[in-house]
Design an enzyme around this catalytic site. Structure first.
Site, PDB file in Angstrom:
ATOM      1  N   LYS A  79       0.852  -1.195   0.000  1.00  0.00           N
ATOM      2  CA  LYS A  79       0.000   0.000   0.000  1.00  0.00           C
ATOM      3  C   LYS A  79       0.886   1.243   0.000  1.00  0.00           C
ATOM      4  CE  LYS A  79      -3.984   2.000   2.502  1.00  0.00           C
ATOM      5  NZ  LYS A  79      -4.898   1.891   3.661  1.00  0.00           N
ATOM      6  N   SER A 159      -9.956   2.320   2.566  1.00  0.00           N
ATOM      7  CA  SER A 159      -8.987   2.945   1.711  1.00  0.00           C
ATOM      8  C   SER A 159      -8.021   1.977   1.041  1.00  0.00           C
ATOM      9  CB  SER A 159      -8.170   3.957   2.525  1.00  0.00           C
ATOM     10  OG  SER A 159      -7.410   3.306   3.523  1.00  0.00           O
ATOM     11  N   SER A 183     -10.371   0.198   7.002  1.00  0.00           N
ATOM     12  CA  SER A 183      -9.770   0.178   5.663  1.00  0.00           C
ATOM     13  C   SER A 183      -9.092  -1.109   5.244  1.00  0.00           C
ATOM     14  CB  SER A 183      -8.764   1.315   5.529  1.00  0.00           C
ATOM     15  OG  SER A 183      -9.442   2.501   5.245  1.00  0.00           O
TER      16      SER A 183
HETATM   17  N1  GLN Z   1     -13.302   4.854   5.627  1.00  0.00           N
HETATM   18  C1  GLN Z   1     -12.828   5.354   6.887  1.00  0.00           C
HETATM   19  C2  GLN Z   1     -12.387   6.781   6.711  1.00  0.00           C
HETATM   20  O1  GLN Z   1     -12.566   7.302   5.679  1.00  0.00           O
HETATM   21  C3  GLN Z   1     -11.704   4.503   7.399  1.00  0.00           C
HETATM   22  C4  GLN Z   1     -10.448   4.764   6.690  1.00  0.00           C
HETATM   23  C5  GLN Z   1      -9.311   3.920   7.186  1.00  0.00           C
HETATM   24  O2  GLN Z   1      -9.509   2.967   7.930  1.00  0.00           O
HETATM   25  N2  GLN Z   1      -8.116   4.329   6.815  1.00  0.00           N
HETATM   26  O3  GLN Z   1     -11.875   7.392   7.591  1.00  0.00           O
END
Ligand code: GLN
Length: 493
Positions: A79, A159, A183
């Protein structure tokens, strides 16, 4: 010979050890698959030479009779939130475009030390803020899955959507993800793969671009529970460079995998039966209970009464920390610098940040700055911290009655790209089941359960006590063995 790209982490590692194929052959196969899958936009940069060099090292070590590491010969996707030495690291933002660290994150270094190589840096939501992969500066990732009878491009979740898409499309056997509020788990559920977020502190955050430091955790995304166990073992461990790193030994999760759940209690949190959840998700939850019962577990009802406050609290705590963490991007030290002619330092900061951050990132910085401001700190930030403590206490009490909690991962299956962008709140709801475990710092995993009527994957989530990744993995394995999830996306890219 079998198509090497059909193999997972364990099969590759064992095959390389046994000499069934070389690590170089594996790396070459995946490099080709990656090059063929540009349409998915999973990678921001590809690093075929990194994968080949790591593979050659493994092949040479094997020829010399040396012991091979846990990830020997496995090329993975990284990532693009992990700093990688001399390879561009962007967090999918314009502000970090061209930033090439001269150091390696602890987690990626551990993976290289275990014999893995890197196929490339995976696309993600910008600074890991998002649930659909549409906030990336480098364009959205597309899921390899299609809805039955539709050609619409689907979201791979976010994400870690580059990670989920790449693993589901078989262009990487595994990938790293990070999970701040879902995410790893939500994209895993959307694409029919496994992903585990370990206990907060298991994986070092050193060299991982910070979003919300008290929540951020790295973890593996792969196609099986076994592969996650192996890869997590390689990623985890105490790191003196991260002040919140757990000073604990890393158990041999792979060796202790055991899907016999006799004597174990599985908690079903009643507050997770939320309005707006798809019937198919509720059905798969029922099915999950039956599977775990079949594995010998006793099913018990538990209550997590503060669940409904978790998401609002997360959207105060996470932006607050993000607004502070992202203050470092000012045009001085990293990546982009926008220095209009004849202006001063303050103007350079402002111009750089205006040009460098995307809309969602700006929204989080504004919310975070607001909730931390003198007039509103107690009304929002302090309240949210209190909720966070209550959410954690709910889990602690529930774990007096059960060993592991079973819940859906998400309220819906994947959705078409572009269909959720009207109102940020509907997008935030994607993580309603994932965020509580994040606030409490608990290990949590998503495992594929079934395919819905539209031909899209659904996941089930397991949440464990602090440090009990083993309990989570074991229950995940019991589900995996019964779900027998063999569906895979048809190749269209
Ligand atoms: N979708 C959540 C956010 O936008 C979690 C993102 C994540 O876990 N990095 O904050």
């Amino acid at each position: 010979m079998t198509d090497l790209t059909s193999l997972g982490v364990k099969e590759i590692r064992d095959g390389v050890r046994a000499g069934s194929f070389t690590a170089r052959e594996v790396a070459e196969s995946f490099n080709t698959a990656v090059a063929d899958a540009a349409a998915l936009n999973t990678f921001i940069v590809t690093t075929p030479d990194h994968a080949l060099a790591a593979a050659d090292k493994v092949d040479a070590a094997r020829a010399a009779g040396e012991t091979l590491g846990a990830m020997a010969g496995v090329p993975i996707g990284m990532k693009d939130l992990f700093a990688t030495n001399r390879v561009q690291t962007t967090a999918a933002s314009h502000i970090l475009e061209g930033f090439t660290p001269r150091y390696e994150s602890t987690v990626s270094q551990k993976l290289w030390d275990a014999g893995a190589g890197m196929l490339g840096k995976l696309n993600l939501d910008q600074f890991a803020m998002g649930s659909s992969n549409e906030t990336s500066y480098f364009g959205n990732v597309t899921s390899p899955w299609k809805k039955a009878g539709s050609n619409a491009a689907m979201s791979p979740g976010g994400s870690s959507g580059g990670s989920s898409s790449a693993v589901a499309a078989r262009i990487a056997p595994a990938a790293t993800g990070t999970d701040t509020g879902g995410s790893i788990r939500q994209p895993a559920a959307f694409t029919g793969i496994c992903g585990i977020k370990p206990t907060y502190g298991r994986c070092s955050r050193w060299g991982v671009v910070a979003f919300a430091s008290s929540l951020d955790q790295a973890g593996p995304m792969a196609r099986s529970v076994e592969d996650c166990a192996i890869m997590l073992g390689a990623m985890a461990g105490f790191d003196p460079k991260d002040a919140t790193s757990l000073q604990m030994d890393v158990p041999d999760w792979e060796a202790a995998l055991n899907s016999d759940l006799r004597g174990k209690k599985v908690g079903i949190p009643r507050e997770y039966r939320m309005e707006g959840t798809d019937q198919a998700i509720l059905d798969s939850w029922e099915q999950g209970k039956a599977w775990l019962k079949d594995a010998g577990a006793e099913i018990v009802d538990v209550s997590l009464p503060h669940t409904k406050y978790a998401l609002p609290a997360y959207y105060i705590v996470a932006p607050a920390e993000a607004s502070s963490n992202l203050a470092r991007y000012d045009g001085v030290r990293y990546g982009l610098r926008d220095l209009p002619d004849g202006v001063g330092l303050q103007d350079m900061y402002a111009a750089t940040r205006a040009a460098g951050f995307g809309d969602e990132v700006k929204r989080r910085i504004l919310i975070g700055t607001y909730v931390l401001s003198a007039g509103f700190y107690d009304a929002y930030y302090t309240q949210a911290q209190k909720i966070r403590a209550l959410v954690a206490r709910d889990f602690a009490l529930a774990f007096e009655q059960c060993d592991v909690i079973l819940a859906p991962t998400t309220p819906t299956a994947s959705f078409p790209l572009g269909s959720m962008n009207e109102d940020p709140l509907t997008m935030y709801l994607n993580d309603v089941f994932a965020v509580p475990a994040s606030l409490a710092g608990l290990p949590a995993m998503s495992v594929p359960a079934t395919i819905n009527a539209n031909g899209l994957p659904l996941g089930l989530q397991l949440v464990g006590r602090p440090f009990d990744e083993q309990g989570v993995l074991n229950a995940g394995l019991a589900i995996q063995q019964r779900a027998n999830f063999t569906a895979k996306p048809e190749k269209w890219w």
